[in-house]
Every structure is written in structure tokens, then in C-alpha cells.
Enzyme design. Structure first.
Site, PDB file in Angstrom:
ATOM      1  N   CYS A  72      51.282   0.542   3.593  1.00  0.00           N
ATOM      2  CA  CYS A  72      52.698   0.020   4.130  1.00  0.00           C
ATOM      3  C   CYS A  72      53.465   0.058   3.091  1.00  0.00           C
ATOM      4  O   CYS A  72      54.585   0.155   3.031  1.00  0.00           O
ATOM      5  CB  CYS A  72      52.427  -1.103   4.891  1.00  0.00           C
ATOM      6  SG  CYS A  72      51.122  -0.893   6.364  1.00  0.00           S
ATOM      7  N   CYS A  75      55.972   2.232   0.961  1.00  0.00           N
ATOM      8  CA  CYS A  75      57.258   2.558   1.461  1.00  0.00           C
ATOM      9  C   CYS A  75      58.254   1.416   1.710  1.00  0.00           C
ATOM     10  O   CYS A  75      59.345   1.446   1.231  1.00  0.00           O
ATOM     11  CB  CYS A  75      57.346   3.445   2.669  1.00  0.00           C
ATOM     12  SG  CYS A  75      56.333   4.946   2.986  1.00  0.00           S
ATOM     13  N   HIS A  76      57.680   0.028   2.161  1.00  0.00           N
ATOM     14  CA  HIS A  76      58.292  -1.171   2.307  1.00  0.00           C
ATOM     15  C   HIS A  76      58.335  -1.965   1.394  1.00  0.00           C
ATOM     16  O   HIS A  76      58.734  -3.016   1.487  1.00  0.00           O
ATOM     17  CB  HIS A  76      57.581  -1.487   3.849  1.00  0.00           C
ATOM     18  CG  HIS A  76      57.954  -0.950   4.877  1.00  0.00           C
ATOM     19  ND1 HIS A  76      59.019  -0.496   5.588  1.00  0.00           N
ATOM     20  CD2 HIS A  76      56.980   0.145   5.665  1.00  0.00           C
ATOM     21  CE1 HIS A  76      58.789   0.589   6.553  1.00  0.00           C
ATOM     22  NE2 HIS A  76      57.404   0.990   6.629  1.00  0.00           N
ATOM     23  N   CYS A 110      54.359   4.303  12.571  1.00  0.00           N
ATOM     24  CA  CYS A 110      54.425   4.465  11.174  1.00  0.00           C
ATOM     25  C   CYS A 110      53.266   5.092  10.558  1.00  0.00           C
ATOM     26  O   CYS A 110      53.039   5.934   9.911  1.00  0.00           O
ATOM     27  CB  CYS A 110      54.646   3.166  10.495  1.00  0.00           C
ATOM     28  SG  CYS A 110      56.027   2.930   9.556  1.00  0.00           S
ATOM     29  N   CYS A 173      57.637 -12.541  38.149  1.00  0.00           N
ATOM     30  CA  CYS A 173      57.574 -13.448  36.909  1.00  0.00           C
ATOM     31  C   CYS A 173      58.626 -14.712  37.330  1.00  0.00           C
ATOM     32  O   CYS A 173      58.377 -16.082  36.932  1.00  0.00           O
ATOM     33  CB  CYS A 173      57.982 -12.901  35.790  1.00  0.00           C
ATOM     34  SG  CYS A 173      57.433 -11.132  35.634  1.00  0.00           S
ATOM     35  N   CYS A 176      57.754 -18.323  38.861  1.00  0.00           N
ATOM     36  CA  CYS A 176      57.183 -19.344  37.979  1.00  0.00           C
ATOM     37  C   CYS A 176      58.303 -19.732  36.840  1.00  0.00           C
ATOM     38  O   CYS A 176      58.630 -20.800  36.918  1.00  0.00           O
ATOM     39  CB  CYS A 176      55.970 -19.032  37.455  1.00  0.00           C
ATOM     40  SG  CYS A 176      54.572 -18.958  38.991  1.00  0.00           S
ATOM     41  N   HIS A 177      58.461 -18.828  36.200  1.00  0.00           N
ATOM     42  CA  HIS A 177      59.152 -19.074  35.097  1.00  0.00           C
ATOM     43  C   HIS A 177      60.540 -19.243  35.039  1.00  0.00           C
ATOM     44  O   HIS A 177      61.054 -19.692  33.867  1.00  0.00           O
ATOM     45  CB  HIS A 177      58.617 -17.844  34.034  1.00  0.00           C
ATOM     46  CG  HIS A 177      57.281 -17.636  33.808  1.00  0.00           C
ATOM     47  ND1 HIS A 177      56.301 -18.678  33.246  1.00  0.00           N
ATOM     48  CD2 HIS A 177      56.339 -16.854  34.293  1.00  0.00           C
ATOM     49  CE1 HIS A 177      55.314 -18.476  33.239  1.00  0.00           C
ATOM     50  NE2 HIS A 177      55.277 -17.465  33.976  1.00  0.00           N
ATOM     51  N   CYS A 218      48.822 -12.413  32.951  1.00  0.00           N
ATOM     52  CA  CYS A 218      49.868 -12.878  33.970  1.00  0.00           C
ATOM     53  C   CYS A 218      49.683 -12.113  35.208  1.00  0.00           C
ATOM     54  O   CYS A 218      49.654 -12.492  36.411  1.00  0.00           O
ATOM     55  CB  CYS A 218      51.194 -13.116  33.440  1.00  0.00           C
ATOM     56  SG  CYS A 218      51.870 -14.818  33.221  1.00  0.00           S
TER      57      CYS A 218
END
Lengths: 257, 106
Positions: A72, A75-76, A110, A173, A176-177, A218
């Protein structure tokens, strides 16, 4: 006739759910629901078990892989510079695929395109470690995932999934959230489901896990069929959650009970 | 790729009580779980942790299957002189890891 009733009910439900969307000032990270011990574990890097994966990821960053025999870092360069703020912008729109991909998806792209290596399996130690290492470079920075206008239809899809009731318990979702985050379920805080610290170390899992793992858990909990890892639905949900958490600071690697 | 995180104060005054925190990467598989096909998942845990200061043992712990993954062990000791802490974790399947940390006592 039945369809018309269904549509009317759905419309009423979506309307009701929208009415209770969390106002920006009332948004709270899962961190704020935790006990003092768990907070202390997240706050101190030598006590946070997520940091073990970050260390793993740091080693993987400079390790050559694939038939291109590239790391990695080739390149980075230095991730502390090049990856700063990157995770805060994911999931991002990938033009080649015409759809959003999450950080794990980007790392695997990548790998296949540039390292010519086999992609890591979802939830593998390597993929979690690399995504934790990359995401940790954004720690403390505000989430800014949905800047790209091309993402708008996918945010909308994710929003619809977030609202949609499903499974044997017939819950979405939002039930509840959005609607009940200030209450408890079996003695535990429900929380707002803000994706601020992924991948995070969950004490229940005894390991690091991705946002997709959390979403699948969940979905299984409401007794619906969980979407497969890497499926467009999960990425859209991730994207909607990140747009919902816009501006909240990244905590990776977070610790949660 | 086991790795350890160690937190030892770099400096202390003679006689200070100091806290030492260690975190070791390990799955701590209990040996009580079964796979979907019914086979036992073999036990794979750290069985012993030792801390030596300048060669002398100052802390030891035996670990058992009920201990969670990535054991976090903290303890206190008194700073007597400058020197080196050596940590050693030994476990199943030939697991053996070491780490070191130095302290300056004034």
C-alpha cells in the site's frame, strides 16, 4: 385495494418516522451511552484492544502483496499523511462501478486492481486491520461522507431501507434508533446507531468488527434475512448512516459493549 | 501477528507506586465451543503471564478459559531503581511472546 391500503399505511409510517428524525443538536455517539470503564478503555490507546488491530494494519500497510509485488505504502506513502480524513468520506462513489463502495470495498479494489492480489474476505483479520489503520488516521475529524452529488440517489435508498419494516418482528432501523434511542432494551441503552467508530472493538464480539457486521447482527435481531457482506443494500445503509452522522467526529477504533 | 501494548511510566521518583498496564493480542479460545458440525474447537489460551524487573520476578498471573480475548493485565509496583521490565506471555500451541519497557527512577 389491499395494495392501496398498504401504500397508505407505509406513507403514514414514513411520515411518522420522519417527524421523529433526530435533530442535529441531539445526536449522540454510542460513546456517550457507555459506562465509565468502557469509556476509559476507548480513551487510552494502550488499553484499547482496537489498537492491536491498528498495529497489525500498520504492518500490513508496508507489506508487499499480490503478483504486482507492491505494498500500500508504495503508492500511498505515509498513511498518516495520505489517509488523513479519507475514512470520514466513505462510502464514496466509485465511477468505474457506478455505485458507492465502503472503505473495505475500496481496500479490496486496490488489492485486485493495483496489487493484483486476491481480495480479503469480509471480517478477515487483515481487512479489519487495514481498515482500522486507515480509519484511525481520521480520528477526531468530522464525518463528511455524502459530498458527491452522484451519491444522492444511494443515500435515498439507504434512507428507505432504514425506514423499512422487515422481519418477523416487523421493525425498521428507525423504530429503535430514531424513535426510541433514549430508552433501554433488556437493560441496555438502545443508542442512536451513529456509525462514528467503525471498525470498532465490541466486547461482546471479543474482536474488531465492521459496520456491516453490526448491521447484519441488527437485521438478524429483528429476525429478518441479513443482506450478504458487500451487498449494495448494506453499503447504502452505511452511506445513509454516515450522512445522518455528518459532522460527528470519527472515533476509530472505538470500543463498544 | 501477535502484538503487545505496554504502558509503563518513563520516569518515576524513588518509592513511587507506579501502575503498569499490558494488553496482549490473543483469541483466548475457551475449548468449550463447538463448530456447526459438532467438533470441539480446541482450547487456545494464554496460560501464564510474568513480569520481571531487572531479572527479578515482580508479578505473575495464571490465566484460564474464562478470561476474555486480548487479556488486559494491570498491576502496581514500587519504583526502586532505573531498569527494564520484561514481560512474558506463555500459552497453548507453543504461544510465547515477550515485550520490554524501561523506566528511569530519580
Amino acid at each position: 385495494m389491499r395494495i392501496a391500503v398498504c401504500i397508505a399505511l407505509l406513507a403514514a409510517m414514513v411520515g411518522a418516522a420522519l417527524a421523529t428524525e433526530i435533530p442535529p443538536a441531539a445526536r449522540r455517539s454510542g460513546y456517550s451511552f457507555m459506562g465509565a470503564d468502557t469509556k476509559a478503555m476507548q480513551d487510552e490507546d494502550t488499553a484499547n484492544p482496537g489498537m492491536l488491530s491498528v498495529l497489525d494494519g500498520e504492518a500490513l500497510w508496508t507489506r508487499k502483496a499480490g503478483s504486482a509485488d507492491k505494498a500500500c505504502a508504495e503508492c500511498h506513502n505515509d498513511a498518516r499523511v495520505s489517509m488523513k480524513g479519507v475514512a470520514a468520506r466513505y462510502p464514496a462513489f466509485e465511477k468505474m462501478l457506478g455505485k458507492p463502495i465502503d472503505l473495505e470495498g475500496r481496500i479490496n479494489l486496490c488489492r485486485t486492481n493495483h496489487q493484483q492480489a486476491t481480495p480479503f474476505a469480509y471480517e478477515s483479520r487483515e481487512l479489519l486491520a487495514l481498515s482500522a489503520y486507515v480509519a484511525q488516521q481520521s480520528r477526531g475529524m468530522p464525518i463528511a461522507a455524502d459530498d458527491d452529488p452522484e451519491l444522492a440517489p444511494f443515500v435515498e435508498k439507504g434512507h428507505a431501507l432504514f425506514m423499512q419494516r422487515q422481519g418477523q418482528l416487523n421493525l425498521g432501523c428507525a423504530n429503535c434508533h430514531d424513535d426510541n434511542w433514549d430508552r433501554k432494551l433488556a437493560g441496555s441503552p438502545i443508542t442512536q446507531g451513529q456509525p462514528t467508530g467503525y471498525p470498532l472493538y465490541r466486547l461482546e464480539w471479543q474482536s474488531l468488527g465492521s459496520l456491516q457486521r453490526r448491521l447484519r447482527a441488527c437485521i438478524t435481531g429483528i429476525r429478518a434475512q441479513a443482506y450478504d457482506y458487500g451487498s449494495p443494500e448494506l453499503v447504502e445503509l452505511e452511506l445513509y448512516l454516515m450522512s445522518r452522522a455528518r459532522g460527528m467526529p470519527v472515533e476509530t477504533p472505538a470500543v463498544r459493549p | 501477528m501477535p502484538s503487545a501494548l505496554i504502558n509503563v511510566p518513563k520516569k518515576a521518583r524513588r518509592g513511587d507506586v507506579i501502575e503498569i498496564k499490558t494488553l496482549m493480542s490473543h483469541i483466548m479460545e475457551t475449548g468449550y465451543r463447538h463448530t456447526a458440525s459438532g467438533d470441539v474447537v480446541a482450547r487456545d489460551i494464554i496460560t501464564s503471564f510474568t513480569c520481571r524487573f531487572n531479572g527479578q520476578e515482580v508479578f505473575r498471573a495464571d490465566l484460564f478459559p474464562a478470561i476474555a480475548a486480548n487479556p488486559f493485565i494491570t498491576f502496581f509496583t514500587t519504583a526502586t531503581e532505573s531498569g527494564k521490565f520484561e514481560f512474558e506471555w506463555i500459552g497453548d500451541k507453543g504461544f510465547s511472546e515477550t515485550a520490554q519497557a524501561s523506566i528511569t527512577v530519580e
